[in-house]
Design a protein around this motif. Sequence first.
Motif, mmCIF file in Angstrom:
data_model
loop_
_atom_site.group_PDB
_atom_site.id
_atom_site.type_symbol
_atom_site.label_atom_id
_atom_site.label_comp_id
_atom_site.label_asym_id
_atom_site.label_seq_id
_atom_site.Cartn_x
_atom_site.Cartn_y
_atom_site.Cartn_z
ATOM 1 N N LYS A 27 2.124 4.671 -2.988
ATOM 2 C CA LYS A 27 1.964 6.129 -2.793
ATOM 3 C C LYS A 27 3.192 6.915 -3.273
ATOM 4 C CE LYS A 27 -1.605 6.308 0.583
ATOM 5 N NZ LYS A 27 -1.659 5.599 1.871
ATOM 6 N N LYS A 78 0.830 -1.209 0.000
ATOM 7 C CA LYS A 78 0.000 0.000 0.000
ATOM 8 C C LYS A 78 0.863 1.258 0.000
ATOM 9 C CE LYS A 78 -3.710 1.943 2.708
ATOM 10 N NZ LYS A 78 -4.120 1.997 4.086
ATOM 11 N N ARG A 79 1.882 1.266 0.852
ATOM 12 C CA ARG A 79 2.699 2.480 0.973
ATOM 13 C C ARG A 79 3.617 2.655 -0.232
ATOM 14 N NH1 ARG A 79 3.062 2.717 7.581
ATOM 15 N NH2 ARG A 79 0.876 3.298 7.686
#
Length: 372
Positions: free
Chosen positions: A83, A79-80
Motif C-alpha cells: 500500500k 499486504k501493508r
Amino acid sequence: MTAGDEFEIFLVTAPGLEAALCAEARERGFKAPTPVKGGVTVTGGWPEVWRANLELRGASRVLARIAEFRALHLAQLDKRARKVPWGEILRRDLPFRVEASCKHSRIYHQRAAAQRVETAIREALGASVSPEAEICIKARIEDDLCTVSVDSSGETLHKRGHKEAVAKAPMRENLAALFLRLCGFDGSEPVVDPMCGSGTFVIEAAEIAAGLKPGRSRRFAFEQLAGFDAAAWRRLQEKGGSQPPPAARFFGSDRDAGAIQAARDNAARAGVAGWTEFRQQTISDLTAPEGPPGLVIVNPPYGGRIGERKRLYPLYNALGQVLRARFAGWRVGLVTNDASLAAATGLPFAPPGGPVSHGGISVMLFQAGPLS
Ligand SMILES: C[S@@+](CC[C@H](N)C(=O)[O-])C[C@H]1O[C@@H](n2cnc3c(N)ncnc32)[C@H](O)[C@@H]1O
C-alpha cells in the motif's frame, strides 16, 4: 508522498553523539530536532532530506521515514507494504534492495521480512531487486510496528569525497566534526592535531572555518529517487556562495611521513590547502604556532590489550608534558578508549562525556584547559 509532504527524517550518528548532532541540526534550522537512540529525528520534506545530506557534518546517514504500520505476521507485512505509494518514491528503471531488522516482534526472521517487502515492492512497482543496488529500503520492525525508510545517503556520509589516502586508524569525519563541536570549536580559532594521521580533525576544522558544505563533492542515493529535482538540488548546492578564507590556521603533524603526505593530498582535494599546514614531526618536537591560542585536538594510538596499553603510557605522558610546557592558554580535546591513558598525560581533564562508539571501539572525549 508529494513534494510538499512532511515526514520524519532520521539522522543517524554514532551512539553517544546524539545530543551533539541534535545541536547541529537545530543550528542549521531543521524542524523539531529530537535526540533518540542512535540519532536525531527532525521533520521535513525531500528538500530537507537533501539539505541534511549536504550540510550536516555529524550525521552518518539520512533516512526518510515514508511509512509506518503494524505487522503481526509476514502476510500482513506483505499486504501493508504494497500500500506504500512506491511509484512516488522509487524509479521503476533502477534496482533496489531491502534490509530488515526485527526486535521484540512476532515477525522475527529478518531475511524473510526483507524478502516479503522486496517482493511487495517488485510486484507493486515493477522495479528489480539487486543485492548491489545503491537504493536501499530499510524496514525496521519493533514491537510489531514496521517503520519503512529510504536511505537517502547511499555511501555513508563520513565519506566526504576528498579522502583517497587514509592512514592507520582514521577518525571518521562525522565523529571528528562532532568532537570539534563538543570542544566548543566554532571556526574562529586555530587548531593543532599533533598526531593527525591522514588529517581528519584538521581538514574538518578548516572546512568548518571556511563555511564549506560537507557534502559539496559527493553524490547521494536520493539523486536516484523518483521525486528528485536536479534543478532545485543545484540551487541548494549553490546557496550561500563562497565565503572569504578563514582568518585562523589549522595545523597537523604526525611522525609518519606517509600519513603527512596523505593529509596534504586530502586537504588539497578538499580545497583547504591554503589554510592548513602539515609537518612530519614527533610529539617531542611539537611547538605552538605563533598567534593566539586555540584548540589542540588529538586521538593518539588506542590501547588494545594490556601489553599494548603499557607501551602507550610513555607516549601519552610525553604528549601531556609537551602540551603543559608549550601550550599555555590552549584548550585540549583528547579522544581515547582508556581513561588511564588519558590520566597518564597529567593534563587537568574534566570527567569525560559518555562513551562514543567508533567502529566497534568505545572511545571518550577528555577535555582540559585553557592550560595555565
Ligand atoms: C589513531 S591515529 C590518529 C588518526 C587520525 N586522527 C586520522 O583521522 O587519521 C594515531 C596517530 O598517532 C601517530 N603517532 C604515534 N606516535 C607518535 C609520536 N610519538 N609523535 C607523533 N605522532 C605519533 C601515528 O602515526 C598515528 O597516525
